[in-house]
Design a protein around this motif. Structure first.
Motif, PDB file in Angstrom:
ATOM      1  N   GLU A  51      -4.601  -8.680  -1.496  1.00  0.00           N
ATOM      2  CA  GLU A  51      -4.881  -9.359  -2.751  1.00  0.00           C
ATOM      3  C   GLU A  51      -4.274  -8.554  -3.875  1.00  0.00           C
ATOM      4  O   GLU A  51      -4.342  -7.317  -3.883  1.00  0.00           O
ATOM      5  CB  GLU A  51      -6.393  -9.512  -2.956  1.00  0.00           C
ATOM      6  CG  GLU A  51      -7.061 -10.365  -1.903  1.00  0.00           C
ATOM      7  CD  GLU A  51      -8.582 -10.395  -2.040  1.00  0.00           C
ATOM      8  OE1 GLU A  51      -9.150  -9.495  -2.703  1.00  0.00           O
ATOM      9  OE2 GLU A  51      -9.183 -11.309  -1.484  1.00  0.00           O
ATOM     10  N   GLU A  52      -3.697  -9.255  -4.843  1.00  0.00           N
ATOM     11  CA  GLU A  52      -3.004  -8.619  -5.963  1.00  0.00           C
ATOM     12  C   GLU A  52      -3.889  -7.583  -6.655  1.00  0.00           C
ATOM     13  O   GLU A  52      -5.056  -7.839  -6.956  1.00  0.00           O
ATOM     14  CB  GLU A  52      -2.571  -9.699  -6.959  1.00  0.00           C
ATOM     15  CG  GLU A  52      -1.593  -9.208  -7.987  1.00  0.00           C
ATOM     16  CD  GLU A  52      -0.941 -10.336  -8.756  1.00  0.00           C
ATOM     17  OE1 GLU A  52      -0.942 -10.244  -9.996  1.00  0.00           O
ATOM     18  OE2 GLU A  52      -0.437 -11.303  -8.132  1.00  0.00           O
ATOM     19  N   GLY A  53      -3.333  -6.399  -6.873  1.00  0.00           N
ATOM     20  CA  GLY A  53      -4.031  -5.341  -7.573  1.00  0.00           C
ATOM     21  C   GLY A  53      -4.966  -4.510  -6.718  1.00  0.00           C
ATOM     22  O   GLY A  53      -5.554  -3.541  -7.199  1.00  0.00           O
ATOM     23  N   VAL A  58      -1.233  -3.313  -3.153  1.00  0.00           N
ATOM     24  CA  VAL A  58      -0.699  -4.658  -3.322  1.00  0.00           C
ATOM     25  C   VAL A  58      -0.360  -4.857  -4.799  1.00  0.00           C
ATOM     26  O   VAL A  58      -1.222  -4.776  -5.666  1.00  0.00           O
ATOM     27  CB  VAL A  58      -1.690  -5.730  -2.824  1.00  0.00           C
ATOM     28  CG1 VAL A  58      -1.074  -7.116  -2.944  1.00  0.00           C
ATOM     29  CG2 VAL A  58      -2.109  -5.449  -1.382  1.00  0.00           C
ATOM     30  N   LEU A  59       0.902  -5.126  -5.063  1.00  0.00           N
ATOM     31  CA  LEU A  59       1.381  -5.275  -6.432  1.00  0.00           C
ATOM     32  C   LEU A  59       1.299  -6.714  -6.925  1.00  0.00           C
ATOM     33  O   LEU A  59       0.876  -6.980  -8.044  1.00  0.00           O
ATOM     34  CB  LEU A  59       2.827  -4.791  -6.536  1.00  0.00           C
ATOM     35  CG  LEU A  59       3.079  -3.352  -6.104  1.00  0.00           C
ATOM     36  CD1 LEU A  59       4.572  -3.056  -6.078  1.00  0.00           C
ATOM     37  CD2 LEU A  59       2.338  -2.384  -7.011  1.00  0.00           C
ATOM     38  N   GLN A  60       1.730  -7.644  -6.077  1.00  0.00           N
ATOM     39  CA  GLN A  60       1.799  -9.046  -6.508  1.00  0.00           C
ATOM     40  C   GLN A  60       1.646  -9.961  -5.289  1.00  0.00           C
ATOM     41  O   GLN A  60       2.184  -9.685  -4.217  1.00  0.00           O
ATOM     42  CB  GLN A  60       3.145  -9.301  -7.182  1.00  0.00           C
ATOM     43  CG  GLN A  60       3.274 -10.634  -7.856  1.00  0.00           C
ATOM     44  CD  GLN A  60       4.594 -10.745  -8.627  1.00  0.00           C
ATOM     45  OE1 GLN A  60       5.564 -10.050  -8.346  1.00  0.00           O
ATOM     46  NE2 GLN A  60       4.622 -11.643  -9.585  1.00  0.00           N
ATOM     47  N   VAL A  61       0.923 -11.056  -5.491  1.00  0.00           N
ATOM     48  CA  VAL A  61       0.782 -12.086  -4.470  1.00  0.00           C
ATOM     49  C   VAL A  61       0.952 -13.437  -5.149  1.00  0.00           C
ATOM     50  O   VAL A  61       0.217 -13.753  -6.083  1.00  0.00           O
ATOM     51  CB  VAL A  61      -0.598 -12.023  -3.764  1.00  0.00           C
ATOM     52  CG1 VAL A  61      -0.761 -13.176  -2.785  1.00  0.00           C
ATOM     53  CG2 VAL A  61      -0.784 -10.686  -3.059  1.00  0.00           C
ATOM     54  N   LYS A  62       1.929 -14.190  -4.694  1.00  0.00           N
ATOM     55  CA  LYS A  62       2.124 -15.570  -5.139  1.00  0.00           C
ATOM     56  C   LYS A  62       2.015 -16.434  -3.893  1.00  0.00           C
ATOM     57  O   LYS A  62       2.877 -16.363  -3.007  1.00  0.00           O
ATOM     58  CB  LYS A  62       3.502 -15.756  -5.794  1.00  0.00           C
ATOM     59  CG  LYS A  62       3.665 -15.039  -7.105  1.00  0.00           C
ATOM     60  CD  LYS A  62       5.026 -15.325  -7.704  1.00  0.00           C
ATOM     61  CE  LYS A  62       5.186 -14.608  -9.028  1.00  0.00           C
ATOM     62  NZ  LYS A  62       6.533 -14.807  -9.595  1.00  0.00           N
ATOM     63  N   ILE A 115       4.755 -11.717  -1.342  1.00  0.00           N
ATOM     64  CA  ILE A 115       3.802 -10.611  -1.228  1.00  0.00           C
ATOM     65  C   ILE A 115       4.604  -9.350  -1.527  1.00  0.00           C
ATOM     66  O   ILE A 115       5.627  -9.091  -0.891  1.00  0.00           O
ATOM     67  CB  ILE A 115       3.173 -10.512   0.174  1.00  0.00           C
ATOM     68  CG1 ILE A 115       2.406 -11.791   0.521  1.00  0.00           C
ATOM     69  CG2 ILE A 115       2.264  -9.282   0.268  1.00  0.00           C
ATOM     70  CD1 ILE A 115       2.015 -11.899   1.975  1.00  0.00           C
ATOM     71  N   SER A 116       4.150  -8.591  -2.509  1.00  0.00           N
ATOM     72  CA  SER A 116       4.846  -7.371  -2.910  1.00  0.00           C
ATOM     73  C   SER A 116       3.844  -6.225  -2.852  1.00  0.00           C
ATOM     74  O   SER A 116       2.735  -6.346  -3.371  1.00  0.00           O
ATOM     75  CB  SER A 116       5.409  -7.533  -4.318  1.00  0.00           C
ATOM     76  OG  SER A 116       6.104  -6.383  -4.716  1.00  0.00           O
ATOM     77  N   PHE A 117       4.237  -5.131  -2.205  1.00  0.00           N
ATOM     78  CA  PHE A 117       3.347  -3.985  -2.133  1.00  0.00           C
ATOM     79  C   PHE A 117       4.136  -2.694  -2.150  1.00  0.00           C
ATOM     80  O   PHE A 117       5.358  -2.681  -1.981  1.00  0.00           O
ATOM     81  CB  PHE A 117       2.429  -4.054  -0.907  1.00  0.00           C
ATOM     82  CG  PHE A 117       3.122  -4.016   0.437  1.00  0.00           C
ATOM     83  CD1 PHE A 117       3.397  -2.807   1.071  1.00  0.00           C
ATOM     84  CD2 PHE A 117       3.464  -5.187   1.082  1.00  0.00           C
ATOM     85  CE1 PHE A 117       4.016  -2.775   2.313  1.00  0.00           C
ATOM     86  CE2 PHE A 117       4.073  -5.167   2.327  1.00  0.00           C
ATOM     87  CZ  PHE A 117       4.355  -3.952   2.946  1.00  0.00           C
ATOM     88  N   ASP A 172       8.985  -6.217  -0.605  1.00  0.00           N
ATOM     89  CA  ASP A 172       8.822  -7.604  -1.033  1.00  0.00           C
ATOM     90  C   ASP A 172       9.022  -8.499   0.180  1.00  0.00           C
ATOM     91  O   ASP A 172      10.040  -8.385   0.875  1.00  0.00           O
ATOM     92  CB  ASP A 172       9.847  -7.975  -2.107  1.00  0.00           C
ATOM     93  CG  ASP A 172       9.617  -7.225  -3.408  1.00  0.00           C
ATOM     94  OD1 ASP A 172       8.445  -6.962  -3.744  1.00  0.00           O
ATOM     95  OD2 ASP A 172      10.613  -6.907  -4.082  1.00  0.00           O
TER      96      ASP A 172
END
Length: 151
Positions: free
Chosen positions: A42-44, A62-66, A71-73, A86
């Protein structure tokens, strides 16, 4: 010289939501990648991954989830190097999903080249295992890296 970045891509014959869910859900990931995880991506949030072959825990920020897209971590992708990963998802014809993983970056030197080889191989394996799990319900990773365990 330009910095090095790993890239691996595969198409999976499953809907994008199913593929995306298999990457953020640690219970599903344990069928092809990790032994267990502390929670969904989950983002953040930070999650902890444990791999079946190694007696280490891996913190993943986790940096970003769209949903159904990205999914970026960040994790220690190389010793003493926090690297960004990414994972991009895109719909393909026939209800299939294209998954592309990029990780980087490292300097273009001996250490970076060693990392590039190992992590490109690792992400290609991750994608092959994800495909085998989703399309055929097979865990390709099970026992595959037992030779790497400390003896």
């Amino acid at each position: 010289m330009a910095p090095l970045q790993t890239t691996a891509t595969i198409q999976i014959a499953k809907p994008i939501s199913e593929v995306f869910d298999a990457v953020i859900d640690p219970k599903k990931m344990s069928n092809y990648f990790i032994a267990n995880g502390s929670g969904p991506m989950e983002e953040g949030k930070q999650v902890i991954w444990k791999f079946p072959e190694f007696d280490v825990i891996v913190p993943v920020q986790v940096l970003q989830v769209k949903k159904d897209a990205l999914i970026s971590f960040q994790w220690e992708g190389a010793k003493d190097h926090q690297l960004q990963v990414d994972i991009l998802f895109s719909e393909r014809f026939g209800n299939a999903t294209l998954v592309k993983v990029t990780e980087g970056s490292m300097e273009n030197n001996e250490e970076g080249i060693k990392w590039l080889k190992g992590n490109t191989e690792g992400w290609a394996n991750f994608l092959a295992c994800l495909k085998a799990y989703l399309e055929y319900n097979i865990n390709l990773r099970k026992g595959a890296f037992d030779y790497m365990k400390a003896e």
